[in-house]
Scaffold this active site. Structure first.
Site, PDB file in Angstrom:
ATOM      1  N   VAL A  27       0.853  -1.191   0.000  1.00  0.00           N
ATOM      2  CA  VAL A  27       0.000   0.000   0.000  1.00  0.00           C
ATOM      3  C   VAL A  27       0.888   1.239   0.000  1.00  0.00           C
ATOM      4  CG1 VAL A  27      -1.762   1.315   1.214  1.00  0.00           C
ATOM      5  CG2 VAL A  27      -1.893  -1.181   1.184  1.00  0.00           C
ATOM      6  N   LYS A  28       0.550   2.172  -0.855  1.00  0.00           N
ATOM      7  CA  LYS A  28       1.240   3.458  -0.906  1.00  0.00           C
ATOM      8  C   LYS A  28       0.325   4.518  -0.321  1.00  0.00           C
ATOM      9  CE  LYS A  28       2.932   6.845  -4.303  1.00  0.00           C
ATOM     10  NZ  LYS A  28       3.246   7.070  -5.744  1.00  0.00           N
TER      11      LYS A  28
END
Length: 295
Positions: free
Chosen positions: A201-202
């Site tokens: 996840v960014k």
């Protein structure tokens, strides 16, 4: 609609050491060999961290400052990055095929900056991603946006395809201009992406409570660089992110819009991989900048 009255805020994000799993990427110990191998192209096996160079901005912004020529501005930086994030068009036209950086392909798109950016669709076929030897596919998730449900469904479809072919999926928490950027929001957005199957996840760094965001997400979080900042500020953000549980950074504008991109990338690497403090990394940036100016 779910009843949110009386919903208690989560508050316990610690409680013992994470058990050793035999694989260096958080949450991926039960994945197939091929997917683990692709994740190992992104995250260094010795420390589980990554410096990702992002230059996918042209898919909705066009040739912004620093990205006028990917072949001359960006390609020379690629050997310093652990992973690179771009569109398949940029990869095929501008990045040498002997590059060893992990390839993260932008997989969603549709509207330009002139329209509602949340109106996205999946914009790549999984077979083309495999053909390009992609390590991961990146897709925007607009939690709280007008097209939230579609973006979550897009993520789920991409995860299904990625699991079939052993390709990781990076969920990108997209924040609209009207969204509240705080730890509570990012805990929600990152957790939804992970629960829907994203392998990475960014998200964005926040000054208060970021450690609760990383602790409550069962997959690695990498931090977006965001808008261009003074170099010392960008390095400070990277340092705090790593100290508070991030597995790496994904920087674009704070590298390619710097007056000395290669020096800035070296400084970011020092923060992420060597735990250099911001002041130490900034001194490295100045030394490398002076050297490049002299040459």
């Amino acid at each position: 609609m779910a009843d949110t009255d009386g919903l208690l805020d989560a508050r316990t994000f610690t409680g013992g050491e994470r058990p050793a799993t035999g694989f260096h990427v958080k949450g991926a110990h039960a994945q197939d060999w091929g997917l683990q191998n692709r994740l190992a192209r992104i995250f260094r096996p010795d420390n589980g961290r990554t410096v990702m160079l992002a230059f996918d901005h042209g898919y909705f912004l066009g040739p912004m400052a620093g990205l006028e020529r990917i072949d001359t501005n960006i390609a020379p930086l690629v050997p310093q990055a652990d992973a690179i994030m771009m569109t398949r068009g940029a990869l095929r036209t501008s990045i040498p095929s002997h590059s060893t950086a992990g390839v993260v392909l932008r997989a969603s798109g549709g509207p330009s900056v002139l329209r509602d950016l949340s109106d996205e669709h999946i914009a790549i076929d999984i077979e083309d991603a495999v053909r390009l030897n992609a390590a991961a596919l990146a897709i925007q998730v607009f939690i709280g946006g007008e097209h939230e449900s579609r973006s979550v469904a897009n993520l789920a479809k991409l995860v299904d395809a990625g699991q079939r072919h052993g390709v990781a999926v990076l969920g990108v928490t997209a924040v609209g201009k009207d969204m509240v950027r705080d730890a509570r929001y990012f805990r929600l957005a990152t957790r939804i992406s992970a629960e829907m199957g994203a392998h990475i996840v960014k998200t964005y760094y926040v000054n208060e409570g970021f450690e609760t965001v990383t602790a409550s997400c069962p997959v690695p979080i990498i931090v977006a660089g965001g808008k261009k900042l003074p170099e010392i500020d960008a390095l400070t953000m990277a340092y705090r992110s790593m100290q508070e549980g991030a597995a790496g950074v994904d920087m674009g504008r704070n590298i390619f819009q710097s007056d000395h991109p290669a020096a800035m990338l070296a400084a970011v690497r020092a923060v992420v991989h060597d735990d250099a403090k911001p002041e130490e990394a900034h001194e490295l940036f100045r030394e490398r900048s002076a050297g490049s100016a002299a040459s």
